[in-house]
Design an enzyme around this catalytic site. Sequence first.
Site, PDB file in Angstrom:
ATOM      1  CB  SER A 250      -0.941  -0.031   1.216  1.00  0.00           C
ATOM      2  OG  SER A 250      -1.755   1.124   1.233  1.00  0.00           O
ATOM      3  CG  HIS A 277      -4.289  -0.836  -0.326  1.00  0.00           C
ATOM      4  ND1 HIS A 277      -4.028  -0.671   1.012  1.00  0.00           N
ATOM      5  CD2 HIS A 277      -4.785  -2.094  -0.460  1.00  0.00           C
ATOM      6  CE1 HIS A 277      -4.355  -1.767   1.665  1.00  0.00           C
ATOM      7  NE2 HIS A 277      -4.811  -2.646   0.791  1.00  0.00           N
ATOM      8  CG  ASP A 373      -5.557  -5.330   3.252  1.00  0.00           C
ATOM      9  OD1 ASP A 373      -6.087  -6.403   3.610  1.00  0.00           O
ATOM     10  OD2 ASP A 373      -5.520  -4.935   2.070  1.00  0.00           O
TER      11      ASP A 373
END
Length: 440
Positions: A250, A277, A373
């Site tokens: 991310s 992401h 995540d």
Amino acid sequence: MQPIRVLVVDDSAVLRRLVVMALTSADGVEVVGTAADGVEAVHEVLRLAPDLVVMDLEMPELDGIGAVRVLRRRGCNVPVVMVSTPTDDGAQATMAALAAGAADFVPKPVRATSAAEALGMLRADLLPVVRALVPRSLPRAPAAGAPAPSSSPDRTGPDAASGGGAGAPEPGPAGDEGVARGRATGHGGAHRSPVPPVPVPRSVPSRSAAPGPVLGPPPGAAPSAARPSPAALPGRGPGVAPALVALGSSTGGPEALAALVAALPAGLPVPVVVTQHMPPVFTRQLAARLDRLAALEVREAEDGDPLVPGRLLVAPGDRHLEVRRDGAGLVATLTGAPPVHHCRPAVDVMLRSAASAVGSGVLAVVLTGMGSDGRDGCADVRRAGGRVLVQDRATSVVWGMPGAVASAGLADAVLPLADIAPAVAAACRRPVLLAGRGAR
């Protein structure tokens, strides 16, 4: 506690005002100045010494990419967050800005139907990024001519304990606010903290009827002070090899992926899937850039794409990528299921499906990123007998995602970014004997 001091740069007075309003509506954020082009931005950065810069890409005199390059050439590592147009041209320029040293980007609220909606979109996208990149507990560099602070801020709070290369938030739900975008590794990190001891991987109860081999050191064993060589870290015994490499990232991911993927060999004998992401359009440009850098074939995934050795598929923005069995092979399935951790695509979704489809043949790699995540997905990978590598704190822009995995005791190894590709390649050279064992 000192506020986060931000400089806002945009040639559009309307957007500049919206960004200022989005930032000043939050506690702990102070806009210390504005600029209308890149030349003025460089001058104001050097004069004001802000903690972070929010900058438009397209500006007269000197654009955002050029301004970032000038700042980096002058040794100024202030994190710069680009405001990008969600078009192919805008996404391509964003990749160039990240490569030049920008720390992150947020999309312009071009689809907003009102000023209030645009303001809300900017707040949702921008504020989590600002707070992740600049922990409020860290000391600020004084502006030119300003007196030095009389005392240092407290460094014992959660931000200091978990800060990464650019200041990481505490791994967990607090870091999951908003959808994290990509940040460039090693450029936005104005503040660095010492690397803490790495937790020993804990025992993860298996939900499989056929559990995988014992993972890493036994529970309670003391971690070794010396880091083993990368080639020795991923393997857990003769004949064990991954059948799939699954990468999640991310904050800082685009440049971390660029470095890692460029170092993987052309003959990698397993397929690779990536969840970064990013919103739509940007993931397509990310895949195109990785394809130019890599010896592997890289492209954005389409529904039903076969997973074959030597190919890397990137999850498209706003779609989860899941790994499914298709006869003797594997395919990528794209879904519009609800976001996980406010993210779609989500790393947890990819890893859980990979563990179900491939079992102990999964090698999961979690790179720099905001939030947590990937932690739950790594737990599933470990239950199925697979292995987990994470990027270390020192080389991460934000040690949220990899820190969450390591803190949960789920990492087989915590490695500097430069060591991850050699570790993956070494693991994949082993003959595949246990791939698929433990699949649910």
